[in-house]
Design a protein around this motif. Structure first.
Motif, PDB file in Angstrom:
ATOM      1  N   GLU A   1       1.522  75.566  48.364  1.00 22.12           N
ATOM      2  CA  GLU A   1       1.353  75.066  47.005  1.00 22.12           C
ATOM      3  C   GLU A   1       1.727  73.593  46.909  1.00 22.12           C
TER       4      GLU A   1
ATOM      5  N   VAL B   1      -3.992  71.303  37.840  1.00 19.74           N
ATOM      6  CA  VAL B   1      -2.559  71.040  38.008  1.00 19.74           C
ATOM      7  C   VAL B   1      -1.783  71.326  36.728  1.00 19.74           C
TER       8      VAL B   1
ATOM      9  N   LYS C   1      -1.280  71.759  48.051  1.00 18.86           N
ATOM     10  CA  LYS C   1      -2.312  71.756  47.010  1.00 18.86           C
ATOM     11  C   LYS C   1      -2.007  70.722  45.938  1.00 18.86           C
ATOM     12  N   LEU C   2      -0.744  70.620  45.548  1.00 19.54           N
ATOM     13  CA  LEU C   2      -0.359  69.666  44.507  1.00 19.54           C
ATOM     14  C   LEU C   2      -0.624  68.240  44.969  1.00 19.54           C
TER      15      LEU C   2
ATOM     16  N   TYR D   1       5.081  73.244  38.443  1.00 21.32           N
ATOM     17  CA  TYR D   1       3.967  73.639  39.303  1.00 21.32           C
ATOM     18  C   TYR D   1       4.471  74.426  40.509  1.00 21.32           C
TER      19      TYR D   1
ATOM     20  N   THR E   1       6.154  68.547  38.815  1.00 19.48           N
ATOM     21  CA  THR E   1       6.406  69.099  40.145  1.00 19.48           C
ATOM     22  C   THR E   1       7.276  70.345  40.073  1.00 19.48           C
TER      23      THR E   1
ATOM     24  N   LEU F   1       0.071  61.394  40.351  1.00 21.16           N
ATOM     25  CA  LEU F   1       1.321  62.064  40.023  1.00 21.16           C
ATOM     26  C   LEU F   1       2.536  61.143  40.158  1.00 21.16           C
TER      27      LEU F   1
ATOM     28  N   VAL G   1       7.460  67.175  47.956  1.00 16.80           N
ATOM     29  CA  VAL G   1       6.360  66.479  47.295  1.00 16.80           C
ATOM     30  C   VAL G   1       6.771  65.066  46.904  1.00 16.80           C
TER      31      VAL G   1
END
Length: 460
Positions: free
Chosen positions: A204, A187, A207-208, A229, A226, A216, A240
């Motif tokens: 993505e 990450v 994935k995060l 990334y 965030t 996080l 996210v």
């Protein structure tokens, strides 16, 4: 990159690292990647200490083909001639996910009892882009429990006057499971670089959440992580945040107490608004943090970012998402390469020029050139300038007497020195000046950041 494990009471044989990584210590193994290949081998493997090394061999032609489209800031061969084959970043993160997929998932069929055991780990990345200064590595990995050493690498060892590059020699030490350590790297390596070599879409964001969902939401730099990334895709960032922050919690990570950099930006924006500035130059804009804050305010009709570094300007362009903006919004922002110490006719005619944490990066004997270019040549109606207060350094752990707050600083003013300098500039060049404090104020030592606001005095 190397990953070394030392034996402990709970992990008496360090060669068991091979079981966790699913790579035998006696073999040299090479794996194909979309942009080249990766090789894994063990320079050291005994019961007391075992080290696994990963070497990437990048094909620049294949790397160029992965770019979705050309950037307006890119030179003709930029996608083929760049630092990607030589520095750790998103390429290394992707390689880790390809080489150690089972290790990241925390599975170990041969020795399942090992997967949940923490090891004493040392991870080194000898050339890591760190856009935001070496202290950013501490801000990202430190809250997760790592001890961080990020030694800035010079532009040229034979020409020290050129200063430091954006690269650091990164060393992380700590006690973690292999799965957790690899997830942190997967990450945060591209976050340090603020570059991804492939298109970022909705997958993505998934994935995060999978890789960082456990930590996080509570990380003090959640917003930066965030955004970087996900390549500053605001829709993906919002998705996210909504998934990681419970409904009972604030729905935006900036609700936490702001750090000093955020306080500086907030103070400068507030000052510009109170001055009624509509056209603003951010001189020494770096990677565009302040530009982005100004862009979100419709009061600023013309925004110009200027920096000596083409790489920083490219990062600013990505941060602002200029390629994706409609034409009407795109015309509000200009980015161009120049220096605060150069005469530049393009800087004339603006309501305000901002120098936020810039002057301390200029050699003292070059300050007169900066004064001339800003106050006499560009001559805006207002100049908003911030710089560290060296007296406050006594309150920072790890900053010894006589040391500067950042290795690239050429000097740091005390409050009295700053006022003397600013007063002399103002009197000589026809400006009035006032002073403000930014950050927590110590009764004896003042605030960590000091700000001067210059306003041009019109002749009757």
């Amino acid at each position: 990159m190397t990953l070394a494990a030392d034996a402990t009471t709970d992990f008496p044989d360090a060669t068991d690292l091979g079981f966790l990584l699913h790579k035998h210590p006696d073999r040299v193994q090479t794996f194909g990647l979309s942009v080249g290949s990766a090789t894994v081998f063990y320079p050291e493997a005994d019961s007391r200490s075992t080290c696994a090394a990963i070497i990437l061999d990048i094909d620049p032609v294949e790397l160029g083909r992965t770019q979705p489209r050309y950037s307006s800031s890119e030179f003709a061969l930029g996608r083929y001639v760049n630092d990607r084959p030589y520095a750790g970043a998103s390429l290394l993160a992707v390689a880790l996910s390809r080489l150690f997929k089972q290790a990241i998932a925390g599975t170990c069929k041969a020795r399942p009892e090992l997967a949940d055991r923490a090891l004493d780990l040392t991870i080194t990345v000898p050339a890591m882009p760190c856009r935001g200064g070496s202290e950013l590595a501490e801000e990202l990995f430190g809250p997760l429990g790592w001890n961080v050493e990020a030694r800035p690498l010079p532009f040229d060892e034979k020409i020290p006057s050129w200063g430091d590059s954006v690269y650091v020699d990164l060393t992380l030490t700590g006690s973690f499971t292999v799965s957790s350590a690899l997830k942190h790297l997967y990450v945060l390596l591209p976050v340090l670089d603020d570059v991804k070599h492939y298109w970022v879409g909705a997958d993505e964001a998934d994935k995060l959440v999978r890789a960082a969902g456990e930590w996080l939401a509570g990380h003090p730099r959640m917003e930066l992580i965030t955004e970087r990334y996900l390549k500053h895709r605001r829709d993906l960032v919002a998705s996210v945040v909504d998934r990681l922050v419970p409904d009972s919690q604030p729905q935006h990570p900036s609700r936490r107490d702001p750090n000093l950099a955020e306080r500086r930006a907030t103070a400068v924006i507030a000052e510009l608004k109170s001055l009624g500035a509509k056209s603003v130059v951010d001189l020494g804009c770096g990677e565009g943090r302040l530009l982005r804050e100004m862009f979100s305010e419709n009061k600023f009709e013309t925004i110009v970012g200027v920096d000596v570094s083409a790489r920083a300007l490219a990062s600013a362009e990505r941060r602002l998402g200029l390629d994706d903006l409609p034409d009407r919004q795109r015309t509000r922002v200009q980015l161009f390469q120049s220096s605060a110490t150069y005469r530049d006719a393009r800087l004339k005619g603006f309501d305000a020029v901002v120098l936020m944490e810039v002057i301390e990066h200029v050699e003292m004997d070059r300050l007169p050139a900066l004064e001339r270019s800003v106050f006499r040549e560009a001559r805006p109606m207002h100049v908003v300038l911030t710089t560290p207060n060296s007296e406050y350094n006594a309150l920072y752990d790890g900053v010894a007497d006589g040391q500067f707050r950042h290795p690239d600083h050429r000097f740091e003013f005390t409050r009295a020195q700053f006022r003397d300098w600013a007063t002399n500039v103002a009197e000589r060049d026809g400006y009035a000046v006032r002073y403000e404090s930014i950050g927590p104020v110590d009764e004896a030592l003042g605030s960590p950041t000091q700000m001067a606001v210059f306003t041009r005095e019109e002749k009757a």
